[in-house]
Design a protein around this motif. Sequence first.
Motif, short mmCIF file in Angstrom:
data_model
loop_
_atom_site.label_atom_id
_atom_site.label_comp_id
_atom_site.label_asym_id
_atom_site.label_seq_id
_atom_site.Cartn_x
_atom_site.Cartn_y
_atom_site.Cartn_z
N VAL A 67 30.79 26.14 30.77
CA VAL A 67 31.66 27.20 30.20
C VAL A 67 30.82 28.29 29.73
O VAL A 67 29.64 28.27 29.13
N ILE A 68 31.30 29.57 30.08
CA ILE A 68 30.38 30.90 29.77
C ILE A 68 31.28 31.52 28.70
O ILE A 68 32.45 31.91 29.01
N ILE B 147 32.82 28.02 50.71
CA ILE B 147 33.14 26.73 51.78
C ILE B 147 34.48 26.22 51.58
O ILE B 147 35.49 26.40 52.30
N SER B 148 34.60 25.92 50.35
CA SER B 148 36.07 25.55 49.79
C SER B 148 36.20 25.93 48.22
O SER B 148 35.29 25.72 47.54
N ARG B 149 37.40 26.41 47.98
CA ARG B 149 37.79 26.65 46.64
C ARG B 149 38.63 25.86 45.78
O ARG B 149 39.60 25.26 46.16
N ASP B 150 38.21 25.52 44.57
CA ASP B 150 38.78 25.20 43.49
C ASP B 150 39.54 25.95 42.92
O ASP B 150 38.76 26.77 42.11
N SER B 151 40.91 26.15 42.86
CA SER B 151 41.66 27.31 42.18
C SER B 151 41.53 27.21 40.57
O SER B 151 41.86 28.18 40.01
N ASP B 152 40.99 26.19 40.04
CA ASP B 152 40.81 26.04 38.35
C ASP B 152 39.43 26.90 38.24
O ASP B 152 38.93 27.01 36.94
N ASP B 153 38.45 26.73 39.22
CA ASP B 153 36.92 27.23 39.01
C ASP B 153 36.70 28.61 38.88
O ASP B 153 37.23 29.53 39.80
N TRP B 154 35.96 29.21 38.01
CA TRP B 154 35.28 30.46 37.96
C TRP B 154 36.35 31.71 37.91
O TRP B 154 36.04 32.87 38.31
N ARG B 155 37.53 31.35 37.33
CA ARG B 155 38.45 32.47 37.04
C ARG B 155 38.05 33.30 35.87
O ARG B 155 37.42 32.55 34.85
N GLN C 8 39.23 40.30 32.06
CA GLN C 8 39.68 40.73 33.26
C GLN C 8 39.56 42.35 33.40
O GLN C 8 40.04 43.17 32.49
N GLY C 9 38.94 42.88 34.40
CA GLY C 9 38.71 44.24 34.38
C GLY C 9 37.47 44.67 33.96
O GLY C 9 36.99 45.87 34.18
N VAL C 10 36.63 43.90 33.26
CA VAL C 10 35.50 44.32 32.63
C VAL C 10 34.08 43.57 33.01
O VAL C 10 32.96 43.85 32.86
N ILE C 11 34.45 42.36 33.61
CA ILE C 11 33.31 41.36 34.00
C ILE C 11 33.94 40.59 35.36
O ILE C 11 35.19 40.43 35.36
N GLU C 12 33.04 40.42 36.28
CA GLU C 12 33.51 39.65 37.48
C GLU C 12 32.37 38.50 37.39
O GLU C 12 31.18 38.67 37.06
N ILE C 13 32.83 37.21 37.93
CA ILE C 13 31.95 36.03 38.09
C ILE C 13 32.13 35.53 39.50
O ILE C 13 33.30 35.10 39.59
N VAL D 24 36.09 32.56 25.36
CA VAL D 24 35.68 31.92 26.87
C VAL D 24 35.84 33.05 27.73
O VAL D 24 36.64 33.78 27.71
N ILE D 25 34.81 33.46 28.72
CA ILE D 25 34.90 34.50 29.80
C ILE D 25 35.37 33.55 31.17
O ILE D 25 36.23 34.19 31.68
N THR D 26 34.79 32.46 31.31
CA THR D 26 35.12 31.78 32.53
C THR D 26 34.51 30.56 32.45
O THR D 26 33.70 29.83 31.53
N TYR D 27 34.84 29.50 33.41
CA TYR D 27 34.41 28.19 33.33
C TYR D 27 34.68 27.76 34.89
O TYR D 27 35.29 28.02 35.52
N GLY D 28 33.53 26.56 35.18
CA GLY D 28 33.67 26.14 36.29
C GLY D 28 32.86 24.90 36.53
O GLY D 28 32.05 24.52 35.53
#
Length: 171
Positions: free
Chosen positions: A154-155, A56-64, A70-75, A162-166
Amino acid sequence: MISFFRNPSFSFSIVLFTVLITASACNRSSDQREFERAAFSIPEGITQTDATGNVISRDSDDWRVAPFFQGVIEIDPAYPNPVLTNELVRINRIVTGVESVSGLRVFVFYESGNVRPIDNDVRNPLPPGLDVISLEPTLISEFPENPQGLYRVVITDLNENVITYGDIRIE
């Protein structure tokens, strides 16, 4: 016959290639360290999603996804977000590389500085494809008797990279 190693232009090319690879690796390590520092900071907002995962709305810092992954996992962003205490939070992850991610750990980082593990996938490596991480809001919250609040999830892999966080808001 001229040896490749005695050819000055060939030697220069090898040196230049080595310097570029080393600089790239150092920069990538630096990028990863910077990403990991950002992961363990106070939550500031959420990527708002509905119950089916639509953003609905994106926080540019979340779930990167971190530079190393990059290129081996998508979250995908957590959904629904915000979440009610009687719902499950889901996070879709897609491993796109073969033997590229060594397990998965999910932590919550609290403003107090405490970190608590809330989920583990010890398969090493993770199999390629889609998997869904399901989390109960009461496990995310610092105080189950009063779970409302904003929390940093944090994942990492099993090596604690660290792979991602949100951020997730519990209402």
